[in-house]
Design a protein around this motif. Structure first.
Motif, PDB file in Angstrom:
ATOM      1  N   ALA A  24     -25.386 -37.214  21.440  1.00  0.00           N
ATOM      2  CA  ALA A  24     -24.211 -36.536  21.990  1.00  0.00           C
ATOM      3  C   ALA A  24     -23.544 -37.392  23.068  1.00  0.00           C
ATOM      4  O   ALA A  24     -22.309 -37.476  23.147  1.00  0.00           O
ATOM      5  N   ALA A  25     -24.345 -38.067  23.895  1.00  0.00           N
ATOM      6  CA  ALA A  25     -23.793 -38.914  24.952  1.00  0.00           C
ATOM      7  C   ALA A  25     -23.062 -40.115  24.371  1.00  0.00           C
ATOM      8  O   ALA A  25     -21.995 -40.515  24.869  1.00  0.00           O
ATOM      9  N   VAL A  26     -23.626 -40.694  23.327  1.00  0.00           N
ATOM     10  CA  VAL A  26     -22.982 -41.836  22.670  1.00  0.00           C
ATOM     11  C   VAL A  26     -21.616 -41.429  22.114  1.00  0.00           C
ATOM     12  O   VAL A  26     -20.633 -42.162  22.223  1.00  0.00           O
ATOM     13  N   LYS A  27     -21.557 -40.233  21.525  1.00  0.00           N
ATOM     14  CA  LYS A  27     -20.263 -39.762  21.032  1.00  0.00           C
ATOM     15  C   LYS A  27     -19.301 -39.553  22.196  1.00  0.00           C
ATOM     16  O   LYS A  27     -18.128 -39.914  22.117  1.00  0.00           O
ATOM     17  N   GLY A  28     -19.799 -38.967  23.282  1.00  0.00           N
ATOM     18  CA  GLY A  28     -18.944 -38.757  24.445  1.00  0.00           C
ATOM     19  C   GLY A  28     -18.399 -40.058  24.996  1.00  0.00           C
ATOM     20  O   GLY A  28     -17.277 -40.118  25.508  1.00  0.00           O
ATOM     21  N   GLU A  29     -19.191 -41.114  24.858  1.00  0.00           N
ATOM     22  CA  GLU A  29     -18.779 -42.419  25.382  1.00  0.00           C
ATOM     23  C   GLU A  29     -17.721 -43.077  24.504  1.00  0.00           C
ATOM     24  O   GLU A  29     -17.034 -44.001  24.944  1.00  0.00           O
ATOM     25  N   GLY A  30     -17.580 -42.600  23.272  1.00  0.00           N
ATOM     26  CA  GLY A  30     -16.503 -43.147  22.442  1.00  0.00           C
ATOM     27  C   GLY A  30     -16.868 -43.582  21.043  1.00  0.00           C
ATOM     28  O   GLY A  30     -16.014 -44.092  20.313  1.00  0.00           O
ATOM     29  N   MET A  31     -18.119 -43.428  20.627  1.00  0.00           N
ATOM     30  CA  MET A  31     -18.463 -43.783  19.252  1.00  0.00           C
ATOM     31  C   MET A  31     -17.622 -42.944  18.286  1.00  0.00           C
ATOM     32  O   MET A  31     -17.522 -41.726  18.449  1.00  0.00           O
ATOM     33  N   PRO A  32     -17.007 -43.565  17.272  1.00  0.00           N
ATOM     34  CA  PRO A  32     -16.180 -42.824  16.317  1.00  0.00           C
ATOM     35  C   PRO A  32     -16.944 -41.673  15.660  1.00  0.00           C
ATOM     36  O   PRO A  32     -18.144 -41.773  15.390  1.00  0.00           O
ATOM     37  N   HIS A  33     -16.223 -40.610  15.415  1.00  0.00           N
ATOM     38  CA  HIS A  33     -16.814 -39.393  14.850  1.00  0.00           C
ATOM     39  C   HIS A  33     -17.591 -39.663  13.566  1.00  0.00           C
ATOM     40  O   HIS A  33     -18.727 -39.183  13.395  1.00  0.00           O
ATOM     41  N   ASP A  34     -17.022 -40.430  12.666  1.00  0.00           N
ATOM     42  CA  ASP A  34     -17.672 -40.700  11.373  1.00  0.00           C
ATOM     43  C   ASP A  34     -19.001 -41.425  11.556  1.00  0.00           C
ATOM     44  O   ASP A  34     -19.957 -41.176  10.806  1.00  0.00           O
ATOM     45  N   GLU A  35     -19.070 -42.324  12.536  1.00  0.00           N
ATOM     46  CA  GLU A  35     -20.318 -43.045  12.787  1.00  0.00           C
ATOM     47  C   GLU A  35     -21.391 -42.106  13.320  1.00  0.00           C
ATOM     48  O   GLU A  35     -22.572 -42.203  12.946  1.00  0.00           O
ATOM     49  N   ASN A  71     -12.644 -33.437  28.567  1.00  0.00           N
ATOM     50  CA  ASN A  71     -13.629 -32.763  29.420  1.00  0.00           C
ATOM     51  C   ASN A  71     -14.984 -32.687  28.743  1.00  0.00           C
ATOM     52  O   ASN A  71     -16.025 -32.902  29.373  1.00  0.00           O
ATOM     53  N   ASP A  72     -14.986 -32.392  27.437  1.00  0.00           N
ATOM     54  CA  ASP A  72     -16.255 -32.335  26.707  1.00  0.00           C
ATOM     55  C   ASP A  72     -16.894 -33.718  26.611  1.00  0.00           C
ATOM     56  O   ASP A  72     -18.114 -33.865  26.749  1.00  0.00           O
ATOM     57  N   LYS A  73     -16.077 -34.735  26.373  1.00  0.00           N
ATOM     58  CA  LYS A  73     -16.612 -36.097  26.320  1.00  0.00           C
ATOM     59  C   LYS A  73     -17.279 -36.466  27.646  1.00  0.00           C
ATOM     60  O   LYS A  73     -18.390 -37.012  27.675  1.00  0.00           O
ATOM     61  N   THR A  74     -16.601 -36.158  28.731  1.00  0.00           N
ATOM     62  CA  THR A  74     -17.141 -36.478  30.057  1.00  0.00           C
ATOM     63  C   THR A  74     -18.436 -35.721  30.317  1.00  0.00           C
ATOM     64  O   THR A  74     -19.411 -36.288  30.828  1.00  0.00           O
ATOM     65  N   LYS A  75     -18.438 -34.456  29.944  1.00  0.00           N
ATOM     66  CA  LYS A  75     -19.637 -33.624  30.129  1.00  0.00           C
ATOM     67  C   LYS A  75     -20.854 -34.231  29.436  1.00  0.00           C
ATOM     68  O   LYS A  75     -21.933 -34.347  30.036  1.00  0.00           O
ATOM     69  N   PHE A  76     -20.670 -34.664  28.189  1.00  0.00           N
ATOM     70  CA  PHE A  76     -21.820 -35.175  27.444  1.00  0.00           C
ATOM     71  C   PHE A  76     -22.175 -36.611  27.828  1.00  0.00           C
ATOM     72  O   PHE A  76     -23.334 -37.004  27.717  1.00  0.00           O
ATOM     73  N   VAL A  77     -21.219 -37.374  28.278  1.00  0.00           N
ATOM     74  CA  VAL A  77     -21.535 -38.719  28.787  1.00  0.00           C
ATOM     75  C   VAL A  77     -22.447 -38.625  30.007  1.00  0.00           C
ATOM     76  O   VAL A  77     -23.407 -39.400  30.145  1.00  0.00           O
ATOM     77  N   TRP A  78     -22.170 -37.664  30.884  1.00  0.00           N
ATOM     78  CA  TRP A  78     -23.002 -37.513  32.074  1.00  0.00           C
ATOM     79  C   TRP A  78     -24.443 -37.137  31.719  1.00  0.00           C
ATOM     80  O   TRP A  78     -25.366 -37.338  32.514  1.00  0.00           O
ATOM     81  N   ARG A  79     -24.670 -36.628  30.521  1.00  0.00           N
ATOM     82  CA  ARG A  79     -26.015 -36.253  30.115  1.00  0.00           C
ATOM     83  C   ARG A  79     -26.924 -37.466  29.904  1.00  0.00           C
ATOM     84  O   ARG A  79     -28.128 -37.302  29.677  1.00  0.00           O
ATOM     85  N   TYR A  80     -26.352 -38.670  29.958  1.00  0.00           N
ATOM     86  CA  TYR A  80     -27.209 -39.862  29.955  1.00  0.00           C
ATOM     87  C   TYR A  80     -28.236 -39.770  31.084  1.00  0.00           C
ATOM     88  O   TYR A  80     -29.361 -40.268  30.959  1.00  0.00           O
ATOM     89  N   GLU A  81     -27.823 -39.165  32.207  1.00  0.00           N
ATOM     90  CA  GLU A  81     -28.759 -39.039  33.328  1.00  0.00           C
ATOM     91  C   GLU A  81     -29.912 -38.108  32.956  1.00  0.00           C
ATOM     92  O   GLU A  81     -31.048 -38.297  33.404  1.00  0.00           O
ATOM     93  N   GLY A  82     -29.622 -37.094  32.143  1.00  0.00           N
ATOM     94  CA  GLY A  82     -30.691 -36.237  31.647  1.00  0.00           C
ATOM     95  C   GLY A  82     -31.595 -36.979  30.679  1.00  0.00           C
ATOM     96  O   GLY A  82     -32.818 -36.783  30.674  1.00  0.00           O
ATOM     97  N   LEU A  83     -30.994 -37.843  29.866  1.00  0.00           N
ATOM     98  CA  LEU A  83     -31.786 -38.677  28.954  1.00  0.00           C
ATOM     99  C   LEU A  83     -32.745 -39.554  29.749  1.00  0.00           C
ATOM    100  O   LEU A  83     -33.912 -39.722  29.361  1.00  0.00           O
ATOM    101  N   GLU A  84     -32.279 -40.114  30.831  1.00  0.00           N
ATOM    102  CA  GLU A  84     -33.131 -40.939  31.685  1.00  0.00           C
ATOM    103  C   GLU A  84     -34.367 -40.163  32.127  1.00  0.00           C
ATOM    104  O   GLU A  84     -35.497 -40.669  32.106  1.00  0.00           O
ATOM    105  N   VAL A  85     -34.160 -38.913  32.513  1.00  0.00           N
ATOM    106  CA  VAL A  85     -35.269 -38.057  32.950  1.00  0.00           C
ATOM    107  C   VAL A  85     -36.228 -37.767  31.798  1.00  0.00           C
ATOM    108  O   VAL A  85     -37.460 -37.836  31.959  1.00  0.00           O
ATOM    109  N   LEU A  86     -35.686 -37.466  30.640  1.00  0.00           N
ATOM    110  CA  LEU A  86     -36.537 -37.144  29.487  1.00  0.00           C
ATOM    111  C   LEU A  86     -37.392 -38.342  29.074  1.00  0.00           C
ATOM    112  O   LEU A  86     -38.580 -38.194  28.761  1.00  0.00           O
ATOM    113  N   LEU A  87     -36.788 -39.538  29.092  1.00  0.00           N
ATOM    114  CA  LEU A  87     -37.549 -40.740  28.746  1.00  0.00           C
ATOM    115  C   LEU A  87     -38.581 -41.060  29.828  1.00  0.00           C
ATOM    116  O   LEU A  87     -39.671 -41.572  29.533  1.00  0.00           O
ATOM    117  N   TRP A  88     -38.256 -40.758  31.063  1.00  0.00           N
ATOM    118  CA  TRP A  88     -39.236 -40.901  32.149  1.00  0.00           C
ATOM    119  C   TRP A  88     -40.411 -39.949  31.911  1.00  0.00           C
ATOM    120  O   TRP A  88     -41.581 -40.332  32.027  1.00  0.00           O
TER     121      TRP A  88
END
Length: 266
Positions: free
Chosen positions: A107-118, A148-165
């Motif tokens: 979801a974060a990768v999509k928020g950052e700009g990865m094309p929808h089809d990819e 706004n949705d893109k920004t919301k999910f991009v910020w979730r990278y910080e949550g990913l950091e926690v989960l991988l930790w």
């Protein structure tokens, strides 16, 4: 004097709580926001009534991380409750955390700009559609999400950091003013996707996770206090802290909430 609390609540189930409060004793802070008694809030946010006889570990945690927050020059609040007793928490399963990390990453990768089809192609190839929360899946399937949705999910990278930790892939979390290493974290997901992410994990103990949850709980109170008083502190970033706090609360099953409904009350 009876203690009352001003709690920062993003959302609660009944309307008059859908507002902002900041936890503090009624006599210690100027009344910027309404006060609410602990008995009213019990069961909706963390209160001192949840652990009337805290364990030594809970008290140690509160004392230690209050000092750590103060050392950053961030406001502290001695009235904040202790965080939960480790013996009363059922840890999230490794498989569950791994699936959540993969979903957050895509979801974060999509928020950052990865094309929808990819993105759709990745979801199909990895067979992970059932990994996503309802809000994530709606975002993933939307070919034209809002900024706004893109920004919301991009910020979730910080949550990913926690989960991988929490899974043991990251040795430590970056300081609370430093954004996560997105390139490193996404590489970890790509190299260990699906079952491998759980299989190769070295999960942390619930005690370690509670320690970090306590730290970010107290940090979050402090950065909100800074914002409310129009003060700055370069040692902390509220958006980073909020997203890490959210992921940590999910890991400790705060208020029993699912991912989309996790709150970051302070």
């Amino acid at each position: 004097m009876k203690k009352q609390y001003r709690i920062y609540v993003r959302f609660l189930s009944f309307p008059f709580f859908c507002t902002m409060f900041v936890l503090s004793t009624a006599y210690a802070v100027e009344p910027i926001y309404p006060t609410v008694s602990e008995s009213t809030l019990k069961g909706h946010v963390r209160t001192n009534l949840d652990s009337p006889k805290p364990t030594q570990d809970q008290l140690r945690r509160k004392e230690h991380f209050t000092k750590m927050v103060a050392a950053l020059g961030v406001p502290i609040n001695e009235s904040l409750p202790v965080t939960e007793d480790a013996k009363k928490i059922k840890p999230r399963g490794v498989d569950k955390v791994a699936r959540r990390a993969i979903a957050v990453a895509v979801a974060a990768v999509k928020g950052e700009g990865m094309p929808h089809d990819e993105v759709v192609s990745i979801v199909k190839r990895w067979q992970i559609e059932d990994y996503f929360s309802p809000q994530e899946l709606m975002f993933i399937k939307n070919p034209l999400p809002t900024q706004n949705d893109k920004t919301k999910f991009v910020w979730r990278y910080e949550g990913l950091e926690v989960l991988l930790w929490a899974l043991g892939y990251n040795a430590q979390l970056p300081p609370p003013n430093v954004i996560c290493d997105v390139k490193k974290d996404t590489k970890t997901i790509v190299e260990n996707r699906a079952a491998l992410l759980a299989k190769n994990a070295r999960p942390r103990s619930i005690r370690e996770i509670l320690d970090m949850a306590d730290y970010y709980y107290r940090l979050h109170w402090g950065v909100i206090e800074l914002r409310l008083k129009n003060k700055k502190n370069s040692a902390v970033d509220e958006e980073i802290i909020e997203e890490r706090h959210r992921a940590l609360n999910w890991l400790i099953r705060y208020m029993g909430a699912d991912w989309d409904d996790v709150t970051t009350d302070t």
